[in-house]
Design an enzyme around this catalytic site. Sequence first.
Site, PDB file in Angstrom:
ATOM      1  N   GLU A  98       0.748  -1.169   0.042  1.00 56.60           N
ATOM      2  CA  GLU A  98       0.069  -0.061   0.084  1.00 56.60           C
ATOM      3  C   GLU A  98       0.829   1.258  -0.087  1.00 56.60           C
ATOM      4  OE1 GLU A  98      -3.750  -0.033   1.194  1.00 56.60           O
ATOM      5  OE2 GLU A  98      -3.581  -2.143   0.508  1.00 56.60           O
ATOM      6  N   ASP A  99       0.954   1.882  -1.091  1.00 57.21           N
ATOM      7  CA  ASP A  99       1.491   3.476  -1.192  1.00 57.21           C
ATOM      8  C   ASP A  99       2.990   3.308  -0.746  1.00 57.21           C
ATOM      9  OD1 ASP A  99      -1.087   4.407  -1.736  1.00 57.21           O
ATOM     10  OD2 ASP A  99      -1.317   4.183   0.649  1.00 57.21           O
TER      11      ASP A  99
END
Length: 504
Positions: A98-99
């Site tokens: 995630e990111d």
Amino acid sequence: MEVNPVRSNQSKIDAEMSKTFRTSNGVNEIIHILKNPSKNDIELITRAFEFARQAHKDQKRFSNEPYFIHPFETAKTLSHLQLGAKMIAAGLLHDVYEDTGVTEKEIKKEFGEEIAFLIEGATKLGTLKYRGIERQIENLRKMFLAMAKDIRVVLIKLADRLHNMKTLQYVPKEKQIRIAKETLEIYAPLASRLGMGEIKGQLEDLAFPYVYPEKYKKVMEAIKGKYEEKEKKLSKVRHEIEKELKKNNIQPVKIDSRVKHIYSLFKKLQRPEVNMNINNVYDLIALRILVETVEECYKILGIIHTLWKPLPGRIKDYIAVSKPNGYQSIHTTIFATEGEITEIQIRTEKMHEEAEHGIAAHWAYTESGKPDEGGKFHPHLAWVNQLIEWQKSISQSKDFLETLRIDFFKDRVFCFTPKGDVIDLPEGATAIDFAYAVHTEIGNTAIGAMVNNKFVSLDSVLKNGDIVEIKTQKNKKPSMEWLGHTKTSFARKQIKSARRLLPD
Ligand code: MN
């Protein structure tokens, strides 16, 4: 890791944590929790710790704390469950996609296929775009699909959710209630079904004030001072038990008091016999006696019943007949000194470990979360097999949720075949449900039932421990009226399909 719902101070603990993980020394906090980690275990966990710490270094949580505190806490929960180095590494790494720019290829190269698979599973469960009921159902489906491959993914998700619930106060208001509701309706029952009493209790208590703020306030008001009062009275009872056990040469491993979780207290208060009166709850605090052997459990029960009279109908032997989720213990409620009504729980240390950690306790011994080559789980997890079947066969989302509510999350009763096989049914199930649970053909051709050696009608509601024998007759077919006397969706489905196949 026992959390006292009344006195715990989570934010203080979290602040402490945030100091420890700023350097790579923080990994020791995880390693110290483990019983006998090997050199390889420590190496793997340290590597995952460093990798995740670097990957998340520019991210923040809603609380404004470094993001890494979240995977760190998730991994700590998995460590408390003694789930092994791979699971702990996967917990540390569960949010790296995630990111952060980390790719699956990188993870595979650094940590191998198995850890990559666990992370991917946990990530997939987390990235859902649906809202409301639709989202919930989609969530469940994915959860069960993940389970079908490897239950360990769900354990990571539970640990992940636990920390998210502990920090829910920082999340935007509009999200709070949705997340808390989902926790109460899906994650806590799931933890319960997996026998993980400790995590279930924590999840419920954390969600309670968000989902039912008014009721939460009322319960907190009602218990003011009650725990302290009860604790005082219990110390006398405990002292007398200790004395008596010594006389009988029994050395318990531990006697302590178990404080009832707030949400479970709230549910109990709503029972008709309790009638919202806190004084009718006898196990606000229960005495818990841990011993080494099963024999000692029964001996102690005898000793306690010689000292004090038990309340009729409240002696529960979950050692001889365990609960469907595997819970084992003896419970009895006694009129103790000065008429104080008190619940006492007696169990072995091993039973206690399993009651708190459930399926995770089994993992610690067996290591594998995967089904066998035929795609089936150990009989211990028969209900997971059933769940996977349902999720394949039920196409309508609404039906699927209904099925779950009825069969999966409801309280269960245990009945026996004449040969002693256990049949696990939802509360309120009848002999018809039993017949279908044994075999579809037995259900379809049932004409009557014997419960504990007495003839009864097929619509009789079964009780825990009933021994049930189904009488059948060739070429019979089920009656449509049965649909009104069944609790399981499996029986209903079979009745309908038998009626469709057979002309009237
Ligand atoms: Mn997470």
